[in-house]
Design a protein around this motif. Structure first.
Motif, short mmCIF file in Angstrom:
data_model
loop_
_atom_site.label_atom_id
_atom_site.label_comp_id
_atom_site.label_asym_id
_atom_site.label_seq_id
_atom_site.Cartn_x
_atom_site.Cartn_y
_atom_site.Cartn_z
N ASP A 80 2.84 5.88 0.22
CA ASP A 80 4.24 5.00 -0.37
C ASP A 80 3.55 3.95 -1.37
O ASP A 80 2.73 3.13 -0.71
N TYR A 81 4.18 3.49 -2.09
CA TYR A 81 4.03 2.40 -2.99
C TYR A 81 5.03 1.52 -3.51
O TYR A 81 6.00 2.49 -4.12
N GLN A 82 5.64 0.44 -3.20
CA GLN A 82 6.74 -0.04 -3.70
C GLN A 82 6.62 -1.39 -4.12
O GLN A 82 5.76 -2.19 -3.79
N THR A 83 7.56 -2.04 -5.22
CA THR A 83 7.40 -3.31 -5.38
C THR A 83 8.98 -3.85 -6.12
O THR A 83 9.63 -2.91 -6.52
N ARG A 84 8.89 -5.09 -6.02
CA ARG A 84 10.13 -5.55 -6.81
C ARG A 84 9.49 -6.27 -8.10
O ARG A 84 8.30 -6.66 -7.78
N THR B 56 0.96 5.95 -9.44
CA THR B 56 2.48 5.63 -9.96
C THR B 56 2.42 6.83 -11.13
O THR B 56 3.70 6.40 -12.17
N ASP B 86 13.42 -3.00 -9.47
CA ASP B 86 12.25 -2.61 -8.58
C ASP B 86 11.98 -0.96 -8.59
O ASP B 86 12.58 -0.24 -9.34
N GLN B 87 10.94 -0.75 -7.93
CA GLN B 87 10.31 0.60 -8.03
C GLN B 87 9.79 1.01 -6.61
O GLN B 87 8.91 0.39 -6.11
N ARG B 88 9.87 2.19 -6.20
CA ARG B 88 9.40 2.80 -4.96
C ARG B 88 8.85 4.49 -5.28
O ARG B 88 9.69 5.03 -5.66
N SER B 90 7.58 7.34 -2.64
CA SER B 90 7.32 8.00 -1.41
C SER B 90 6.88 9.18 -1.65
O SER B 90 7.41 10.31 -1.83
N THR B 137 12.43 5.91 -6.05
CA THR B 137 13.58 4.87 -6.07
C THR B 137 13.29 3.99 -7.14
O THR B 137 12.32 3.26 -7.26
N SER B 138 14.37 3.59 -7.94
CA SER B 138 14.29 2.71 -9.02
C SER B 138 15.34 1.90 -9.11
O SER B 138 16.74 2.66 -9.25
#
Lengths: 155, 144
Positions: A80-84, B56, B86-88, B90, B137-138
């Motif tokens: 899992d990798y997320q950011t704002r 990514t 934002d970006q995620r 999973s 998710t973005s």
């Protein structure tokens, strides 16, 4: 192999300064298919009231996670990798004083990112470690480029 | 009149064939130098089926699904005013060279904030028979 029992919350596991040039933006546009002209056309960027050509947010996100991959030594561990995205990264035009046949080795950076990877959380039961990435821009008062950038790593 | 597009699901796009050269090219573009992105033998020696895509990588496929929303006249997205908020990713499993993937975008939420509009979409990346690969998710911010 990373020994989860030897990790400490807050421990820095990697740091790196990454150079970005206009050539990198063009290469990323081609590889990702994101050809939004604000990432390669100065006139378009200015018409959109931006400070100039800016890096793709996804380029910064993609560059930063390499510290995590290098640490775990297996990209498949990143579940899992997320950011704002909190600050734009303007990428200045720079002269290619080096060999023009090797535009990605340009020693004059158009922008830079300082990346620090720290252990954010450890779950010994699930063997998932959260790595928090701090990504700042030294050319912009160390503005935080990415906020809450977190990679979940399955050890 | 503004149409509420929350919950709207767009037609699935694909299949996309994930090729070795595409993985190498993307990994090079994000300076992801790990051998498992570049050297199939090294990836196989570690027990992987083939080259592993960078964390990514799927953005390139997800954005093609999201384009269905961006191009939806009722979504009213002025692309010249769009900022990525934002970006995620999973990942349910790693993406490897040779995968055939599909992408389905759904609008999760639409919010107004200080004159700007925030549209959050979720893209489900699946393999054959809708086997889950990744949930992406973005949020796009459309400057007012």
């Amino acid at each position: 192999m990373i020994a989860i029992e030897n990790l400490t919350k807050g421990e820095v596991v990697a740091t790196r300064t990454i150079n970005i040039n206009r050539a990198d933006l063009i290469r990323y546009a081609g590889a990702s298919g994101d050809f939004n002209p604000i990432h390669w056309s100065e006139a378009t960027a200015q018409a959109a009231e931006l400070p100039g050509v800016i890096a793709h947010g996804m380029l910064s996100m993609g560059l930063a996670v390499d510290l995590v991959t290098e640490w775990t030594n297996d990209p498949a561990t990143i579940i899992d990798y997320q950011t704002r995205f909190s600050a734009m990264v303007p990428v200045e035009e720079t002269t290619h004083t080096a060999n023009p046949a090797r535009p990605f080795d340009n020693p004059n950076p158009g922008a830079q990112l300082d990346v620090v990877a720290k252990v954010g959380a450890i779950n010994e039961e699930t063997r998932v470690v959260r790595v928090d990435l701090t990504v700042t821009n030294p050319h912009d008062d160390n503005a935080r480029v990415l906020t809450r950038a977190q990679a979940q790593v399955q050890l | 009149m503004t149409v509420d597009i929350t919950g709207r699901e767009y037609p699935t796009v694909g299949p996309y064939h994930v090729g070795s050269e595409e993985i190498r090219r993307f990994a090079t573009a994000v300076k992801n130098t790990h051998p498992f992105h570049h050297d199939a033998q090294a990836a196989r020696a570690a027990g992987h089926k083939d080259l592993i895509a960078p964390p990514t990588f799927l953005v390139s496929i997800a954005q093609r699904a999201e384009a269905r929303m961006v191009n939806d006249p009722e979504a009213k997205v002025d692309f010249s005013r769009v900022v990525h908020a934002d970006q995620r990713f999973s990942h349910h499993r790693s993406v490897v060279a040779g995968d055939e993937l599909y992408a389905t975008a759904t609008v999760v939420s639409v919010k107004e904030l200080a004159g700007n509009r925030l549209i959050t979409t979720q893209v489900e990346i699946t393999a054959a028979e809708r086997a889950p690969v990744s949930t992406i998710t973005s949020t796009l911010l459309i400057r007012g």
